[in-house]
Structure formats: C-alpha cells, structure tokens
Design an enzyme around this catalytic site. Structure first.
Site, PDB file in Angstrom:
ATOM      1  N   LYS A 221      13.114  38.816  31.972  1.00  8.86           N
ATOM      2  CA  LYS A 221      12.570  38.379  30.682  1.00  8.86           C
ATOM      3  C   LYS A 221      12.645  36.859  30.488  1.00  8.86           C
ATOM      4  O   LYS A 221      11.795  36.280  29.818  1.00  8.86           O
ATOM      5  CB  LYS A 221      13.265  39.112  29.539  1.00  8.86           C
ATOM      6  CG  LYS A 221      12.889  40.596  29.494  1.00  8.86           C
ATOM      7  CD  LYS A 221      13.527  41.330  28.327  1.00  8.86           C
ATOM      8  CE  LYS A 221      13.252  42.827  28.457  1.00  8.86           C
ATOM      9  NZ  LYS A 221      13.806  43.601  27.341  1.00  8.86           N
TER      10      LYS A 221
ATOM     11  N   GLY B  78      20.212  39.133  26.397  1.00 11.01           N
ATOM     12  CA  GLY B  78      18.806  38.898  26.033  1.00 11.01           C
ATOM     13  C   GLY B  78      18.332  39.834  24.935  1.00 11.01           C
ATOM     14  O   GLY B  78      17.600  39.411  24.021  1.00 11.01           O
ATOM     15  N   ALA B  79      18.741  41.098  25.001  1.00  8.15           N
ATOM     16  CA  ALA B  79      18.262  42.059  24.001  1.00  8.15           C
ATOM     17  C   ALA B  79      18.815  41.715  22.624  1.00  8.15           C
ATOM     18  O   ALA B  79      18.093  41.733  21.620  1.00  8.15           O
ATOM     19  CB  ALA B  79      18.652  43.474  24.405  1.00  8.15           C
TER      20      ALA B  79
ATOM     21  N   THR C  74      32.314  38.123  25.543  1.00  6.00           N
ATOM     22  CA  THR C  74      32.435  36.672  25.747  1.00  6.00           C
ATOM     23  C   THR C  74      32.060  36.008  24.420  1.00  6.00           C
ATOM     24  O   THR C  74      30.885  35.915  24.060  1.00  6.00           O
ATOM     25  CB  THR C  74      31.494  36.203  26.868  1.00  6.00           C
ATOM     26  OG1 THR C  74      31.723  37.035  28.016  1.00  6.00           O
ATOM     27  CG2 THR C  74      31.714  34.755  27.222  1.00  6.00           C
TER      28      THR C  74
ATOM     29  N   LYS D 249      29.194  33.275  23.607  1.00  8.04           N
ATOM     30  CA  LYS D 249      27.762  33.637  23.594  1.00  8.04           C
ATOM     31  C   LYS D 249      27.358  34.151  22.214  1.00  8.04           C
ATOM     32  O   LYS D 249      26.251  33.875  21.742  1.00  8.04           O
ATOM     33  CB  LYS D 249      27.485  34.721  24.637  1.00  8.04           C
ATOM     34  CG  LYS D 249      27.544  34.234  26.071  1.00  8.04           C
ATOM     35  CD  LYS D 249      26.811  35.238  26.944  1.00  8.04           C
ATOM     36  CE  LYS D 249      27.467  35.438  28.268  1.00  8.04           C
ATOM     37  NZ  LYS D 249      27.014  36.637  28.967  1.00  8.04           N
TER      38      LYS D 249
ATOM     39  N   MET E  95      21.368  50.998  22.000  1.00  7.52           N
ATOM     40  CA  MET E  95      20.059  50.480  22.424  1.00  7.52           C
ATOM     41  C   MET E  95      19.599  51.095  23.747  1.00  7.52           C
ATOM     42  O   MET E  95      18.412  51.277  23.991  1.00  7.52           O
ATOM     43  CB  MET E  95      20.148  48.964  22.551  1.00  7.52           C
ATOM     44  CG  MET E  95      18.934  48.266  22.040  1.00  7.52           C
ATOM     45  SD  MET E  95      19.065  46.513  22.334  1.00  7.52           S
ATOM     46  CE  MET E  95      19.090  45.910  20.680  1.00  7.52           C
TER      47      MET E  95
HETATM   48  P1  NDP Z   1      22.207  41.534  29.324  1.00  8.66           P
HETATM   49  O1  NDP Z   1      22.672  41.762  30.716  1.00  8.66           O
HETATM   50  O2  NDP Z   1      21.437  40.307  28.987  1.00  8.66           O
HETATM   51  O3  NDP Z   1      23.521  41.507  28.342  1.00  8.66           O
HETATM   52  C1  NDP Z   1      24.538  42.456  28.499  1.00  8.66           C
HETATM   53  C2  NDP Z   1      25.524  42.363  27.330  1.00  8.66           C
HETATM   54  O4  NDP Z   1      26.436  43.470  27.437  1.00  8.66           O
HETATM   55  C3  NDP Z   1      26.366  41.110  27.306  1.00  8.66           C
HETATM   56  O5  NDP Z   1      26.581  40.723  25.969  1.00  8.66           O
HETATM   57  C4  NDP Z   1      27.691  41.582  27.963  1.00  8.66           C
HETATM   58  O6  NDP Z   1      28.813  40.865  27.517  1.00  8.66           O
HETATM   59  C5  NDP Z   1      27.775  42.973  27.401  1.00  8.66           C
HETATM   60  N1  NDP Z   1      28.593  43.875  28.202  1.00  8.66           N
HETATM   61  C6  NDP Z   1      28.331  44.395  29.438  1.00  8.66           C
HETATM   62  N2  NDP Z   1      29.297  45.237  29.825  1.00  8.66           N
HETATM   63  C7  NDP Z   1      30.202  45.267  28.813  1.00  8.66           C
HETATM   64  C8  NDP Z   1      31.437  45.958  28.600  1.00  8.66           C
HETATM   65  N3  NDP Z   1      31.934  46.795  29.515  1.00  8.66           N
HETATM   66  N4  NDP Z   1      32.086  45.767  27.429  1.00  8.66           N
HETATM   67  C9  NDP Z   1      31.592  44.921  26.498  1.00  8.66           C
HETATM   68  N5  NDP Z   1      30.442  44.233  26.629  1.00  8.66           N
HETATM   69  C10 NDP Z   1      29.753  44.407  27.772  1.00  8.66           C
HETATM   70  O7  NDP Z   1      21.430  42.853  28.924  1.00  8.66           O
HETATM   71  P2  NDP Z   1      20.290  43.008  27.808  1.00  8.66           P
HETATM   72  O8  NDP Z   1      20.717  42.260  26.605  1.00  8.66           O
HETATM   73  O9  NDP Z   1      18.956  42.726  28.374  1.00  8.66           O
HETATM   74  O10 NDP Z   1      20.318  44.606  27.532  1.00  8.66           O
HETATM   75  C11 NDP Z   1      21.394  45.186  26.811  1.00  8.66           C
HETATM   76  C12 NDP Z   1      21.148  46.684  26.646  1.00  8.66           C
HETATM   77  O11 NDP Z   1      20.016  46.931  25.811  1.00  8.66           O
HETATM   78  C13 NDP Z   1      20.845  47.382  27.968  1.00  8.66           C
HETATM   79  O12 NDP Z   1      21.583  48.592  27.969  1.00  8.66           O
HETATM   80  C14 NDP Z   1      19.367  47.675  27.919  1.00  8.66           C
HETATM   81  O13 NDP Z   1      19.042  48.857  28.618  1.00  8.66           O
HETATM   82  C15 NDP Z   1      19.154  47.872  26.419  1.00  8.66           C
HETATM   83  N6  NDP Z   1      17.769  47.586  26.010  1.00  8.66           N
HETATM   84  C16 NDP Z   1      17.037  48.593  25.431  1.00  8.66           C
HETATM   85  C17 NDP Z   1      15.736  48.382  25.016  1.00  8.66           C
HETATM   86  C18 NDP Z   1      14.964  49.500  24.401  1.00  8.66           C
HETATM   87  O14 NDP Z   1      13.737  49.368  24.237  1.00  8.66           O
HETATM   88  N7  NDP Z   1      15.584  50.585  24.007  1.00  8.66           N
HETATM   89  C19 NDP Z   1      15.089  47.051  25.158  1.00  8.66           C
HETATM   90  C20 NDP Z   1      15.956  46.047  25.730  1.00  8.66           C
HETATM   91  C21 NDP Z   1      17.241  46.331  26.144  1.00  8.66           C
HETATM   92  P3  NDP Z   1      29.284  39.473  28.237  1.00  8.66           P
HETATM   93  O15 NDP Z   1      28.408  38.416  27.646  1.00  8.66           O
HETATM   94  O16 NDP Z   1      30.698  39.341  27.877  1.00  8.66           O
HETATM   95  O17 NDP Z   1      29.046  39.657  29.721  1.00  8.66           O
END
Ligand code: NDP
Length: 271
Positions: free
Chosen positions: A66, A130-131, A153, A156, A215
C-alpha cells in the site's frame, strides 16, 4: 471489450476480492473481469506497469504494497493523502489516480451494517500500522467523544495522533497506558491474530455493552474477540463487512456506481 481489473499483493491466493467484484459486476450489469496478481516482493511497480500495458483499468492493492502504491500514484485523492497509503488505483488514459477506501469501508460497516452510533462514542483503535492510519480520519469525521490510538510500539501511535490532531479529539499511547480507561467501540487494527494472539491490554477497557471489531476477517473468533466477549462486550464482528464496503468504494471510483453491499456480504458469510 471487457474491462480488466485486479487485486495485487503477496501473498494473494487468500483474497476474496475477485468474488466480491464479480458479484458487484453481475448486480450492476458492468462488463468487467477481475483477477488476482501475485507480485514479487521487489517487483510491485513492474507488475503494475505490465498490467496497465495489457489494458488494465484499475487495481486493488493489498499487503505489503500500500505504501508503494502511494508512491506509484502521481495523483491521489484527499483521503489517500490523509491515509498515507493507497489501496485502489485507477488508470485513465496514461494517468494514475491513487485512492484509499479502507477508512470509508470501516466507517460504513460500523454505522450502516452494524448500526453503531459513533458520534459521541469513546473509540479505541488498537494498532498503528497502515490500516490504523487509514481509518483515523473517517472515524473522526463521525465526531466521537474521543479516539485513542494505542500501539505496542508507543511512538507510532503518538505519531499518528499528531498527524490528525487538527481533525478531532485524537490521542496516542502505549497499550499499558489504557489501564483504567473505558471505551464504547474497540477496533483491533493489529495483525496479532496472524500469530494466534491478542494485543496485550487490560480487558477492563470495555464499557458496558461495548462493541469489539476485529479488522482481520476469516479467522473465526480470534483471541481478541474471545477476550472482548469474556470482558463483557455486547457485540462483536470481524472485518468481512469492511472488506466488502471498501470494495464497493473502489467499484464506485472505477465504474461510477456503488453496488448494494448487503446481498454480497450475506453471500460471503454463507460461503
Ligand atoms: P501493519 O503490518 O502495517 O501493522 C501491524 C500492526 O499490528 C502494528 O501496529 C503492530 O504493532 C501490531 N501488532 C502486530 N502483532 C502484534 C501483537 N502480537 N501484539 C500487539 N500488536 C501487534 O498491518 P496493517 O495495518 O496493514 O493491517 C492490520 C490488520 O488489519 C491486518 O490483520 C489486516 O488483515 C487487517 N486489515 C483488514 C482490512 C479489511 O478490509 N477488513 C483492510 C486492511 C487491513 P507494532 O507497531 O508494535 O509492530
């Protein structure tokens, strides 16, 4: 000639977008086809170039491209600019328009499909990827009492809150700082469910009758949803409705008509 569209990502086999857009096309009588494209991780721009060269009219963009799609788009809609990410590309006579329909998709699902009132609500957004960034502005447009972005984190979350501070009552914090606070709507925009986990926060955050939204979709009752249910949440949903609603917004951008999402969402839930 049938107009060509596609979803591009890596991985991509799991994507339900082709089913959704095929249903929209049948419903609205549009002459179009829609396919999946698996792009090499280091070959996004080349894959999009080749789809355009073959006559493609538009694309949905999913993980992890994205941000690259944002950079690829010389023209962007205001909501794509605000999100800092692009999930929809439209190709018009040599030019490219980038849009982001994720936030509108979530807001439509919460308010129209699930009947939630966001105005005056205390909203918690877990995650700062990103979402999460893409949904902050559309949520603020519903005038919540507050929108707290909380992330593992912390920095962010703070950065996202500062990006949108002129748009409404938004703040950012770490997960541990949520202790003692209560929310009416809790949206899990983390990807923790991929690893079979929930983000680590104190479950007391759910106000009486609160709504929990995961989500991610297609994973059944995720650890976050189980935790919410155990903590007394009054309702919950996964992100399938958001997926269908963001697709409808993309379809509108491409074809000038917004399909009726209800029957398509019902069909997917049944499948
Ligand atoms: P990113 O990889 O950009 O961000 C992931 C986020 O999840 C970060 O904030 C990360 O935290 C956090 N994270 C990951 N693992 C853990 C954990 N074990 N405990 C706490 N926080 C955690 O992903 P996206 O933002 O693109 O997507 C996020 C979710 O949204 C995905 O599951 C995706 O499938 C879903 N989504 C659904 C859509 C829909 O249409 N239904 C559309 C877009 C997304 P940190 O910064 O600390 O690493």
């Amino acid at each position: 000639m049938t107009d060509r569209y596609a979803v591009i990502g890596n991985p991509i086999a799991h994507s339900r977008s082709p089913e959704i857009h095929a249903a929209f096309a049948r419903q609205t009588g549009q002459d179009m086809c829609y396919e999946r494209i698996l792009s090499p991780l280091d070959g996004f721009a080349a894959a999009v170039d080749s789809f355009r060269a073959a006559g493609g009219r538009g694309m949905n963009v999913t993980l992890p491209f994205k941000l690259e799609a944002f950079a690829y788009s010389p023209r962007r809609t205001p909501r794509a600019e605000a999100a800092g990410a692009v999930n929809t590309l439209r190709f018009d006579d040599g030019s490219v328009l980038g849009d982001n329909t994720d936030g509108a998709g979530l807001a439509h699902d919460l308010t129209r499909n699930l009947g939630l009132r966001l105005s005056g609500a205390r909203i918690l957004l877990l995650g700062a990827g990103g979402a999460a960034q893409g949904v902050v502005l559309p949520l603020l447009e519903h005038r919540p009492a507050c929108l707290v972005v909380a992330n593992r984190t912390r920095d962010k979350a703070a950065a996202i809150a500062s990006m949108f501070r002129d748009n409404g009552p938004v703040s950012g914090c770490g997960l541990a700082e949520l202790t003692g606070r209560r929310f009416d709507v809790v949206v899990n925009a983390t990807s923790a469910a991929i690893g079979g986990a929930a983000p680590e926060f104190c479950p007391d955050i759910f106000a009486d009758g609160a709504f929990a939204y995961e989500m991610m979709y297609g994973k059944g009752e995720t650890p976050f949803l189980s935790l919410a249910r155990g903590a007394g949440a009054g309702g919950w949903a996964d992100g399938l409705g958001m997926l269908v609603e963001q697709a409808a917004e993309s379809f509108l951008l491409w074809r000038g008509v917004r399909p009726d999402t209800g029957p398509v969402l019902a069909m997917l839930r049944q499948a």
